[in-house]
Motif scaffolding. Structure first.
Motif, short mmCIF file in Angstrom:
data_model
loop_
_atom_site.label_atom_id
_atom_site.label_comp_id
_atom_site.label_asym_id
_atom_site.label_seq_id
_atom_site.Cartn_x
_atom_site.Cartn_y
_atom_site.Cartn_z
N PRO A 80 -26.03 87.48 74.68
CA PRO A 80 -27.38 87.80 74.24
C PRO A 80 -28.38 86.74 74.69
N LEU A 82 -32.92 85.65 74.46
CA LEU A 82 -34.23 85.97 73.90
C LEU A 82 -35.09 86.78 74.87
N ARG A 92 -30.45 96.98 59.91
CA ARG A 92 -29.82 95.66 59.84
C ARG A 92 -30.75 94.57 59.33
N TRP A 96 -31.35 89.88 51.43
CA TRP A 96 -31.86 88.79 50.59
C TRP A 96 -33.13 88.17 51.14
N MET A 97 -33.66 88.75 52.20
CA MET A 97 -34.89 88.21 52.76
C MET A 97 -36.01 89.22 52.60
N LYS B 166 -22.39 93.02 61.36
CA LYS B 166 -23.68 93.50 61.85
C LYS B 166 -24.73 92.39 61.81
N PHE B 167 -24.65 91.55 60.77
CA PHE B 167 -25.61 90.46 60.67
C PHE B 167 -25.27 89.34 61.66
N GLU B 169 -24.19 89.88 64.57
CA GLU B 169 -24.80 90.34 65.83
C GLU B 169 -26.31 90.12 65.84
N VAL B 170 -26.93 90.35 64.71
CA VAL B 170 -28.38 90.10 64.62
C VAL B 170 -28.65 88.64 64.94
N LYS B 172 -26.85 86.62 66.71
CA LYS B 172 -26.59 86.37 68.12
C LYS B 172 -27.78 86.81 68.96
N VAL B 173 -28.25 88.02 68.69
CA VAL B 173 -29.35 88.57 69.48
C VAL B 173 -30.61 87.71 69.33
N LEU B 174 -30.85 87.21 68.12
CA LEU B 174 -32.04 86.40 67.90
C LEU B 174 -31.81 84.94 68.28
N GLU B 175 -30.58 84.63 68.69
CA GLU B 175 -30.23 83.27 69.11
C GLU B 175 -30.60 82.23 68.09
N ILE B 176 -30.30 82.49 66.82
CA ILE B 176 -30.67 81.49 65.82
C ILE B 176 -29.58 80.43 65.75
N LYS B 180 -29.07 77.48 60.85
CA LYS B 180 -29.89 78.53 60.26
C LYS B 180 -29.02 79.75 59.94
N LYS B 184 -29.09 80.82 56.21
CA LYS B 184 -29.91 82.01 55.94
C LYS B 184 -29.11 83.30 55.91
N ILE B 185 -27.94 83.30 56.54
CA ILE B 185 -27.18 84.55 56.62
C ILE B 185 -25.83 84.44 55.90
N PRO B 188 -26.22 83.01 51.78
CA PRO B 188 -26.80 84.01 50.87
C PRO B 188 -25.91 85.24 50.72
N GLY B 189 -25.25 85.62 51.80
CA GLY B 189 -24.35 86.78 51.73
C GLY B 189 -23.13 86.49 50.88
#
Ligand SMILES: Nc1ncnc2c1ncn2[C@@H]1O[C@H](COP(=O)(O)OP(=O)(O)OP(=O)(O)O)[C@@H](O)[C@H]1O
Ligand SMILES: [Mg+2]
Lengths: 261, 272
Positions: A80, A82, A92, A96-97, B166-167, B169-170, B172-176, B180, B184-185, B188-189
Motif C-alpha cells: 500500500p 499514500l 470500515r 471508537w472514533m 479489516k482495520f 488493512e485500513v 496499512k492503506v493509510l500508512e499509519i 498510532k 488508536k486501533i 481501543p479494540g
C-alpha cells in the motif's frame, strides 16, 4: 505521469489470482489486462463475485500473491502507499472514533489547527456538518460510507479506488456525490477506478466502462464512453451505451433486451 | 464546495449513550424476599441460630462490629491488600499482555510457561509464598497478585488478537505508524476484553484475600471469618461473608462505570 513516459499510469498486465478455499483452488481473476492513463476515470461493472474487489485490492497493494504484473507509474506495486486511496466496499470506520477522528486518522498533517481545518473541509464536502463528534453507530449506512470517502480523500491520493462507494445511498444523495466525485476528479486530476453495480453510474462517471465476466473474473469488454460532460442520463447516446453494456451482460437478443431496459 | 447535504437538519448528537446501568427496583426484590423467608424460618423454629442465625441477629452483629470498629479495621486491612495485589497484577498483566499481544516472539517464548502456570490455583502457592516472603503482608499480596494476574493477562492477549483484520488493512492503506496503529486501533479494540479481564481479576482478588488471610496474622476479613468459626460465632461469619460480597459489588460497579465511560461508542446487548 509526464508525456515523456510512454507507459500508462497504471498497467495491469496478465494478472491471474487464485484463492485456496478448503484445499481447493478457486480462480478469482484470469488474464486481466488493463491500462489506465493518468487522470482517467474507469468504471468497472460485473456480477457479484467476479473479482472486482479483488482487482482493486491488488492495485491497493493489499493482495500481493498473484501472477502477472501491476505497475504504477512504471514501478511494480509491492504494498500500500499514500499515492493510492481506497474506499472499501464496507465502510470500515473505527467504531471508537468520532467522524472527525476517523477522517483524520491517516492525515499526514501534524499541525492540530490545520488538521481540524482539513477535517472540517472534508466533512462539509460529504455533507456531514453537524456530525463531527458522532460515533459510527450513530450514523446511517450512507452517512458512514460518506465518512469513508472523506477519509480516503484527505491525503489527496493520485489514484482513488472506489469499491461500490454509493451502494448504500438514496438516489438523490448518490447523484450529488457522483457530481462531487467528478468535481474532485476534475480539480485534483485524480485517476479514478470505480467499481459499481449501477450501470447508469458507470456510464455517467467513466471515460471507459470495463465489463467483467463471472468466474473466473475476466475482462469481457471495455466500452468507451465518448460523451461530453456533464452527461445527460436520459439522452439517446447514453441509452445506446447502456444497451451495449447490457448486451455484454446477458448475451441475449435485442427483443428481450428492450424489455430489461 | 459544500453539498449542504443534511446540513441544517443535523440533530445534536448525544456523545454519551443513555446510562442504563444504574440500580433498578427489580434487582432488590429477590434479596428482600429471601431475607423475609429466612427470618420467617427462624421465627417458626425451623432452623437453629447456631446453624444459620436470622437476618435480625446478623443486623445486630453488624451494628456491634461497626460500633467497636472491628468491621472497619478488618475490612481496611483486606481492602489495602486487595488494592496492592490487584494493582501489581494490573501493572504486570497489562504490560506483559500488551507485549505478548503485539510481538509474536514474546508470545512464542512465554506462552508455554504461562499455560502451565495458569491452572495452578493461587492457594496452592501458599506454602511457597510463606517460604519466600514469610508470613507477613508480602506473601498475602503475592497470592492476590497471582489470582488477578492471569485473568488480566489472558484477556489482554485475547483482546489484542481479536483485532479486526479489516482495520489492519485500513491502517496499512493509510500508512499509519506502528505506534498510532497500536494506540488508536489495537488497544481501543482490545478494551472491552481488557475491561472484562480487570473485572474478573478483581473478583479473584477478593477470593484470594480471604484465602491469604488464613496464612497467619490477626487482621482482615478472612481472619475475622476463621476466628469466628473457631468461636462458633456464625453471625460474625455471615457478616464477614456479606462484607466481602457488598465490597466486591461496589468495586465491580466502579469498574463498570469506568468501562461505560471508556466504551461509550459501544452499544451493548441488554437482553430482551
Ligand atoms: N479472502 C478470500 N479467500 C477466499 N476466497 C476469496 C477471498 N476474497 C475473495 N474470494 C473469492 O474471490 C471471488 C471474487 O471475490 P470479490 O470480492 O473480488 O468479488 P466482487 O466482484 O467484489 O463481488 P461483489 O460484487 O459481490 O462485491 C469470489 O468468488 C470470492 O469467493
Ligand atoms: Mg466486491
Amino acid at each position: 505521469m509526464s508525456l515523456l513516459n510512454h507507459h500508462p499510469y497504471l498497467e495491469i498486465n496478465d494478472v491471474n489470482k487464485q484463492f485456496i478455499v478448503d484445499d481447493q483452488i478457486v480462480p478469482a481473476l484470469s488474464a486481466i489486462q488493463l491500462a489506465i492513463q493518468a487522470g482517467e476515470f474507469v468504471s468497472i461493472v460485473g456480477s457479484s463475485g467476479c473479482g472486482k474487489s479483488t482487482l482493486l485490492r491488488i492495485v491497493a497493494g493489499l493482495e500481493c500473491d498473484y501472477q502477472g504484473t501491476v505497475t504504477l507509474d512504471g514501478k511494480r506495486i509491492v504494498g500500500p502507499g499514500l499515492d493510492r486511496g481506497i474506499v472499501f466496499q464496507e465502510h470500515r470506520l473505527l467504531p471508537w472514533m468520532t467522524v472527525t477522528e476517523n477522517i483524520t486518522l491517516g492525515l499526514t498533517e501534524s499541525d492540530p489547527e490545520r488538521k481540524k481545518q482539513i477535517a472540517q473541509t472534508y466533512i462539509e464536502l460529504v455533507g456531514l456538518a453537524g456530525f463531527e463528534s458522532a460515533f459510527p453507530n450513530q450514523l446511517s449506512g450512507g452517512m458512514s460510507q460518506r465518512v469513508a470517502i472523506a477519509r480516503a480523500l484527505v491525503n489527496k491520493p493520485q489514484l482513488l479506488l472506489l469499491d461500490e462507494p454509493f451502494g448504500a445511498l438514496d438516489a438523490l444523495t448518490k447523484i450529488q456525490l457522483q457530481q462531487e466525485i467528478l468535481r474532485i476528479w476534475q480539480s485534483e486530476k485524480t485517476t479514478m477506478m470505480l467499481v459499481t453495480h449501477d450501470i447508469d453510474e458507470a456510464i455517467y462517471l467513466g471515460d471507459r466502462v470495463v465489463v467483467m465476466s463471472k468466474r473466473p473474473g475476466m475482462i469481457k469488454s471495455i466500452i468507451p464512453v465518448n460523451l461530453p460532460r456533464p452527461r445527460n442520463r436520459t439522452s439517446y447516446q447514453f441509452f445506446e451505451i447502456k444497451k451495449a453494456i447490457y448486451r455484454e451482460f446477458f448475451h441475449e437478443d435485442e427483443a428481450s433486451l428492450e424489455y430489461v431496459i | 464546495m459544500s453539498l449542504h447535504l443534511g446540513k441544517g437538519t443535523a440533530p445534536k448528537v448525544r456523545r454519551y449513550p443513555k446510562n442504563n446501568q444504574t440500580f433498578t427496583w427489580q434487582q432488590f426484590i429477590l434479596p428482600i424476599v429471601l431475607l423475609i423467608i429466612w427470618q420467617m424460618f427462624f421465627e417458626l423454629g425451623l432452623i437453629r441460630s447456631i446453624v444459620l442465625p436470622p437476618p435480625s441477629t446478623v443486623m445486630k452483629t453488624i451494628g456491634e462490629l461497626l460500633q467497636n470498629g472491628q468491621l472497619f479495621k478488618h475490612l481496611g486491612f483486606s481492602l489495602i491488600r486487595v488494592l496492592e495485589g490487584f494493582s501489581l497484577a494490573v501493572l504486570f498483566g497489562l504490560t506483559l499482555g500488551i507485549a505478548m499481544g503485539l510481538f509474536r516472539n514474546v508470545y512464542l517464548w512465554l506462552d508455554m510457561l504461562i499455560q502451565v502456570l495458569r491452572p495452578i490455583p493461587p492457594i496452592a502457592w501458599i506454602p511457597l509464598a510463606i517460604l519466600w516472603f514469610g508470613i507477613d503482608e508480602m506473601s498475602k499480596i503475592f497470592i492476590i497478585f497471582l489470582g488477578a494476574f492471569f485473568p488480566i493477562l489472558i484477556n489482554v492477549i485475547e483482546g489484542i488478537s481479536q483485532t479486526d483484520h479489516k482495520f489492519v488493512e485500513v491502517a496499512k492503506v493509510l500508512e499509519i505508524s506502528r505506534l498510532k496503529f497500536t494506540s488508536k486501533i489495537v488497544l481501543p479494540g482490545a478494551l472491552p476484553s481488557i475491561m472484562t479481564g480487570l473485572r474478573v481479576g478483581l473478583g479473584f482478588s477478593w477470593m484470594c484475600v480471604v484465602a491469604a488471610e488464613l496464612i497467619a496474622g490477626t487482621e482482615g476479613i478472612g481472619y475475622m471469618i476463621m476466628d469466628a468459626r473457631q468461636l462458633a460465632q456464625t453471625d460474625v461469619v455471615l457478616v464477614g461473608m456479606l462484607t466481602i460480597g457488598i465490597t466486591g459489588k461496589c468495586f465491580d460497579y466502579m469498574l463498570k462505570a469506568l468501562e461505560r465511560k471508556l466504551l461509550r461508542w459501544k452499544t451493548t446487548y441488554q437482553g430482551a
